[in-house]
Design a protein around this motif. Structure first.
Motif, PDB file in Angstrom:
ATOM      1  N   VAL A 120       8.399   1.800   2.580  1.00 12.41           N
ATOM      2  CA  VAL A 120       8.488   2.345   1.214  1.00 12.41           C
ATOM      3  C   VAL A 120       7.115   2.525   0.558  1.00 12.41           C
ATOM      4  O   VAL A 120       6.993   3.183  -0.472  1.00 12.41           O
ATOM      5  N   GLY A 121       6.089   1.957   1.169  1.00 10.70           N
ATOM      6  CA  GLY A 121       4.736   2.103   0.634  1.00 10.70           C
ATOM      7  C   GLY A 121       3.937   3.179   1.369  1.00 10.70           C
ATOM      8  O   GLY A 121       2.729   3.312   1.158  1.00 10.70           O
ATOM      9  N   SER A 125       5.537   8.077   6.300  1.00  3.20           N
ATOM     10  CA  SER A 125       6.563   7.529   7.202  1.00  3.20           C
ATOM     11  C   SER A 125       7.957   7.983   6.768  1.00  3.20           C
ATOM     12  O   SER A 125       8.855   8.147   7.593  1.00  3.20           O
ATOM     13  N   PHE A 126       8.122   8.219   5.468  1.00  2.00           N
ATOM     14  CA  PHE A 126       9.392   8.752   4.969  1.00  2.00           C
ATOM     15  C   PHE A 126       9.507  10.237   5.337  1.00  2.00           C
ATOM     16  O   PHE A 126      10.537  10.683   5.861  1.00  2.00           O
ATOM     17  N   ASP A 127       8.425  10.964   5.110  1.00  2.78           N
ATOM     18  CA  ASP A 127       8.432  12.401   5.426  1.00  2.78           C
ATOM     19  C   ASP A 127       8.641  12.652   6.922  1.00  2.78           C
ATOM     20  O   ASP A 127       9.116  13.716   7.307  1.00  2.78           O
ATOM     21  N   ASP A 159       9.438  -5.883  -0.199  1.00  2.61           N
ATOM     22  CA  ASP A 159       8.722  -7.012  -0.820  1.00  2.61           C
ATOM     23  C   ASP A 159       7.361  -6.577  -1.361  1.00  2.61           C
ATOM     24  O   ASP A 159       6.810  -7.221  -2.253  1.00  2.61           O
ATOM     25  N   CYS A 160       6.813  -5.478  -0.835  1.00  8.97           N
ATOM     26  CA  CYS A 160       5.503  -4.993  -1.300  1.00  8.97           C
ATOM     27  C   CYS A 160       5.716  -4.055  -2.489  1.00  8.97           C
ATOM     28  O   CYS A 160       5.360  -2.860  -2.420  1.00  8.97           O
ATOM     29  N   ALA A 161       6.306  -4.558  -3.559  1.00  6.99           N
ATOM     30  CA  ALA A 161       6.704  -3.704  -4.690  1.00  6.99           C
ATOM     31  C   ALA A 161       5.519  -2.955  -5.302  1.00  6.99           C
ATOM     32  O   ALA A 161       5.661  -1.806  -5.732  1.00  6.99           O
ATOM     33  N   ASP A 167      10.782   5.860  -3.943  1.00 11.47           N
ATOM     34  CA  ASP A 167      11.749   5.036  -4.672  1.00 11.47           C
ATOM     35  C   ASP A 167      13.141   5.095  -4.022  1.00 11.47           C
ATOM     36  O   ASP A 167      13.407   5.918  -3.149  1.00 11.47           O
ATOM     37  N   GLU A 168      13.988   4.185  -4.493  1.00 14.10           N
ATOM     38  CA  GLU A 168      15.300   4.034  -3.857  1.00 14.10           C
ATOM     39  C   GLU A 168      16.111   5.322  -3.919  1.00 14.10           C
ATOM     40  O   GLU A 168      16.751   5.715  -2.940  1.00 14.10           O
TER      41      GLU A 168
END
Ligand code: GTP
Ligand code: MG
Length: 261
Positions: A120-121, A125-127, A159-161, A167-168
């Motif tokens: 999420v950081g 990796s999302f793309d 955990d690495c907010a 975002d979710e």
């Protein structure tokens, strides 16, 4: 191709399934599997070389499931061809079982479940998730059918907010628009890991017990593709004009009922 049929499918008998992990390097694929299977977290980065293979047993409803887990390396170096990739399989065992390892030439074939992970950081990796799906589709070939494979998306490292940049809602939208399960996870704290695996295995069992086809009532899709595209366009709009899909300065007459009909 349909998700392959389990060897034995009478209620109460054990099943054997194949699941694979996919996602960019360092997103936490190996740590998620370790957290669930070995209840521990390793903070030092130990890159997976090729593929790690392991076997574990889980009890889901009245069925014992033998899970063959193929944990893939995310580094592009390992994706020049699945044939080379299969030469680099490292075998480990989570719990000793008598079954033989199932190593295949066509790596993605006969997969019942995919754990698709991003960090999420790390927006890249999302793309990259779409490219992972393309890679799998290409490997399965023109007759390959991914519809009956259960996919779970893990939005990992929650955990690495402080460093979070995906975002979710964005992650969930991407996953659900494709009919995939979505979980927020942390391999470090363990948050979401058990729930993710339980739901994942339950969904796979449902597919296996329906002859390798996804049960009609088991659709997780909350959005149609068109709805998801519209939401994505609105989210990515730079201003209100863009959001409405019109040019700056457009006159009100554009919105007259006649125009809308
Ligand atoms: P490859 O094997 O190279 O594809 O990487 P991978 O996706 O298997 O990543 P791995 O599980 O090895 O984890 C990469 C790094 O991220 C390690 O340093 C882990 O300790 C760390 N890590 C994994 N999951 C989490 C998490 O949920 N939170 C935090 N803070 N760190 C994590
Ligand atoms: Mg790994």
């Amino acid at each position: 191709m349909e998700a392959s049929m389990p060897k034995r499918k009478e209620p109460g008998k054990s099943l054997r399934i194949k699941v694979i992990s996919m996602g960019n390097a360092e997103v936490g694929k190996s740590c998620i599997i370790k957290r669930y299977c070995e209840k521990r977290f390793v903070s030092k980065y130990l890159a997976t070389i090729g593929i790690d293979y392991g076997v574990t047993k889980v009890q889901v409803r009245d069925r014992e499931i033998k899970v063959n887990i193929f944990d893939m390396a995310g580094h592009p170096f390992f994706y020049e061809g699945t044939a080379q990739l299969c030469c680099l399989i490292v075998v480990w065992r989570i719990t000793p079982v008598t079954s033989e390892p199932q190593v295949r030439n066509e790596f993605y074939k006969d997969t019942q479940g995919v754990i698709l992970v991003y960090d999420v950081g790390q927006k890249e990796s999302f793309d990259a998730l779409d490219a992972w799906l393309v890679e799998m589709k290409q490997d399965l070939g023109p007759h390959g059918n991914m519809e009956n494979i259960v996919f779970v998306v893990c939005a990992n490292k929650i955990d690495c907010a402080k460093h979070r940049c995906v975002d979710e809602s964005e992650g969930r939208l991407w996953a659900e628009s494709k009919g995939f399960l979505y979980f927020e996870t942390s391999a470090q704290t363990g948050e979401g890991i058990s729930e993710m695996f339980q739901t994942f295995y339950l969904n796979i069992l449902d597919v296996c017990e329906h002859g390798g086809k996804r049960p009609a009532t088991n659709s997780n899709a909350s959005f149609t593709k068109e709805q998801a595209d519209t939401i994505r366009r609105i989210r990515n709009s730079k201003d209100s004009w863009d959001m409405l899909g019109i040019k700056p300065g457009a006159s009100r007459s554009l919105f007259s009922p006649a125009c809308l009909s």
